[in-house]
Scaffold this active site. Sequence first.
Site, PDB file in Angstrom:
ATOM      1  N   HIS A 159       0.777  -1.320   0.099  1.00 17.05           N
ATOM      2  CA  HIS A 159      -0.003  -0.017   0.045  1.00 17.05           C
ATOM      3  C   HIS A 159       0.758   1.254   0.071  1.00 17.05           C
ATOM      4  O   HIS A 159       2.215   1.180   0.402  1.00 17.05           O
ATOM      5  CB  HIS A 159      -0.798  -0.090   1.118  1.00 17.05           C
ATOM      6  CG  HIS A 159      -2.008  -0.954   1.086  1.00 17.05           C
ATOM      7  ND1 HIS A 159      -3.018  -1.121   2.263  1.00 17.05           N
ATOM      8  CD2 HIS A 159      -2.177  -1.919   0.171  1.00 17.05           C
ATOM      9  CE1 HIS A 159      -3.889  -2.185   1.678  1.00 17.05           C
ATOM     10  NE2 HIS A 159      -3.411  -2.681   0.587  1.00 17.05           N
ATOM     11  N   GLU A 165       0.948   3.847   1.906  1.00 15.40           N
ATOM     12  CA  GLU A 165       1.794   4.277   3.284  1.00 15.40           C
ATOM     13  C   GLU A 165       3.158   3.375   3.504  1.00 15.40           C
ATOM     14  O   GLU A 165       4.198   3.742   3.757  1.00 15.40           O
ATOM     15  CB  GLU A 165       0.893   4.056   4.334  1.00 15.40           C
ATOM     16  CG  GLU A 165      -0.610   4.559   4.176  1.00 15.40           C
ATOM     17  CD  GLU A 165      -1.586   4.090   3.338  1.00 15.40           C
ATOM     18  OE1 GLU A 165      -1.252   3.311   2.445  1.00 15.40           O
ATOM     19  OE2 GLU A 165      -2.813   3.755   4.008  1.00 15.40           O
ATOM     20  N   CYS A 206      -1.924  -0.857   7.558  1.00 10.80           N
ATOM     21  CA  CYS A 206      -1.099   0.196   7.249  1.00 10.80           C
ATOM     22  C   CYS A 206      -0.995   1.047   8.708  1.00 10.80           C
ATOM     23  O   CYS A 206      -0.010   1.578   9.044  1.00 10.80           O
ATOM     24  CB  CYS A 206      -1.515   1.116   6.301  1.00 10.80           C
ATOM     25  SG  CYS A 206      -1.142   0.520   4.900  1.00 10.80           S
ATOM     26  N   SER A 260     -17.454   6.953 -40.218  1.00 12.10           N
ATOM     27  CA  SER A 260     -16.933   7.528 -38.986  1.00 12.10           C
ATOM     28  C   SER A 260     -15.659   7.577 -38.837  1.00 12.10           C
ATOM     29  O   SER A 260     -15.126   8.173 -37.706  1.00 12.10           O
ATOM     30  CB  SER A 260     -17.689   6.701 -37.697  1.00 12.10           C
ATOM     31  OG  SER A 260     -17.235   5.157 -38.094  1.00 12.10           O
ATOM     32  N   ASP A 289     -17.453  -2.913 -37.535  1.00 12.72           N
ATOM     33  CA  ASP A 289     -16.034  -2.106 -37.733  1.00 12.72           C
ATOM     34  C   ASP A 289     -14.834  -3.362 -37.533  1.00 12.72           C
ATOM     35  O   ASP A 289     -13.823  -3.021 -37.775  1.00 12.72           O
ATOM     36  CB  ASP A 289     -15.866  -1.400 -36.634  1.00 12.72           C
ATOM     37  CG  ASP A 289     -16.712  -0.270 -36.822  1.00 12.72           C
ATOM     38  OD1 ASP A 289     -17.524  -0.088 -37.887  1.00 12.72           O
ATOM     39  OD2 ASP A 289     -16.957   0.396 -35.866  1.00 12.72           O
ATOM     40  N   LEU A 311     -26.809  -0.727 -27.651  1.00  8.72           N
ATOM     41  CA  LEU A 311     -26.178  -1.065 -26.365  1.00  8.72           C
ATOM     42  C   LEU A 311     -26.224   0.163 -25.536  1.00  8.72           C
ATOM     43  O   LEU A 311     -26.642  -0.081 -24.316  1.00  8.72           O
ATOM     44  CB  LEU A 311     -24.769  -1.742 -26.776  1.00  8.72           C
ATOM     45  CG  LEU A 311     -24.274  -2.275 -25.387  1.00  8.72           C
ATOM     46  CD1 LEU A 311     -25.075  -3.419 -24.650  1.00  8.72           C
ATOM     47  CD2 LEU A 311     -22.815  -2.603 -25.595  1.00  8.72           C
ATOM     48  N   ASN A 312     -25.828   1.484 -25.944  1.00  8.96           N
ATOM     49  CA  ASN A 312     -25.891   2.282 -24.991  1.00  8.96           C
ATOM     50  C   ASN A 312     -27.136   2.556 -24.477  1.00  8.96           C
ATOM     51  O   ASN A 312     -27.399   3.043 -23.286  1.00  8.96           O
ATOM     52  CB  ASN A 312     -25.347   3.791 -25.835  1.00  8.96           C
ATOM     53  CG  ASN A 312     -23.855   3.570 -26.056  1.00  8.96           C
ATOM     54  OD1 ASN A 312     -23.070   2.922 -25.566  1.00  8.96           O
ATOM     55  ND2 ASN A 312     -23.456   4.573 -26.977  1.00  8.96           N
ATOM     56  N   SER A 321     -29.825   0.450 -24.186  1.00  9.46           N
ATOM     57  CA  SER A 321     -29.990  -0.564 -23.236  1.00  9.46           C
ATOM     58  C   SER A 321     -29.326  -0.408 -21.614  1.00  9.46           C
ATOM     59  O   SER A 321     -29.668  -0.636 -20.768  1.00  9.46           O
ATOM     60  CB  SER A 321     -29.465  -1.885 -23.647  1.00  9.46           C
ATOM     61  OG  SER A 321     -30.216  -2.054 -24.839  1.00  9.46           O
TER      62      SER A 321
END
Length: 365
Positions: free
Chosen positions: A50, A52, A84, A168, A200, A297-298, A300
């Site tokens: 970690h 610390e 820690c 695009s 794509d 999908l966006n 949904s």
Amino acid sequence: MTDQEYMRRAIGLAGKGEGWTSPNPLVGAVIVKHGAIIGEGFHGRCGGLHAEREAIASLTEPADGATLYVTLEPCCHYGKTPPCTEAVLEQGIARVVIGSRDPNPKVAGKGAQILREAGVQVEEDFLREECDRLNPVFFHYITHRTPYVVMKYAMTLDGKIATRTGASKWITGEEARNRVQLLRHRYSGIMVGIGTVLADDPLLNVRLEGKKSPVRIICDSRLRIPLQSRICRTAKEYRTIVACAVEDEERRRRLEALGITVAVLPDHQGKVDLPGLMEYLGDREIDSILLEGGGGLNESALRSGIVKEVKAFVAPKIFGGAQALTPVAGLGAGTPDQAWMFTLARAEQVGEDVLLTYRSRTEGR
Ligand code: AOF
Ligand code: ZN
């Protein structure tokens, strides 16, 4: 230097762990004695020391009576590493300045309390907002155990993600596209719909030296992904999960032979159950997902309530055209009061484009 400057240094250090600490937080620490930095460090990898303890390991002189600046409350539990708080007390550190609170139920205030009870002077919530900005993913994952989903898209000034012919490449400039590569490194997973794969044939990897690629997650309700697609052909190199809504033993076995994990998670409409998929991915320690569309999908994802953040790149150009695609398709809202609501977190210029970051106002999961 002032307390603020030391804490900002710790924040800067924390950022160096970006992309590597999942599902653990980004944390930075600076140890100061008599006005000089005598140690500093950051959490660099899940399972590693970690912040610390990294800072303590780098000490150039004994830390008795020193001040520790740490961006997250020190832990007090035995996890992959010992607490820690013990290390801080062993060193005789006199003062601890803490940025974020740790919502991990194993810590959650107990770290600060243990230090206080041992006679350490503890200050909490110091530059808390700046520190909190390091860890939206961790804060979500540690309490929900599902990934923090960031919906990302690039659009023109008039909100188009392609021209009327479907072209695009490209909407945004090179700097913005490089930034997307960095985002893919930062998050654990990248998710797209099958439409994007068919249209794509993307690789969805990171092509930057010294950066990691995310786990690729394809939402493919009917298991249509072509065995010849670049995703399938590279599944041995890049971990790939295909989520579907149909039982198709033969196709499933073929995909698995290529190294793909197939998850069958149907919802009532024969599509992939997105909240169910988030639980499935959370169980596999995927703490964050960059959702790169497409529009179906966006929508949904928004509808199911899994989207926690939106990153919209806006290019200084207009495509026009009533048929040109937009980032969120589907049915959408019927009236303005049905809109999904967000709060602006950040606006920045990236080359000629603008990157807008918004946090979802919808609570839950
Ligand atoms: C980190 N790095 O610098 C700090 C963390 O089980 P472990 O050992 O991996 O501990 C993880 C927890 O420790 C984490 O959920 C958070 O609550 C606390 N603090 N974790 O990985 C750090 N300071
Ligand atoms: Zn710790």
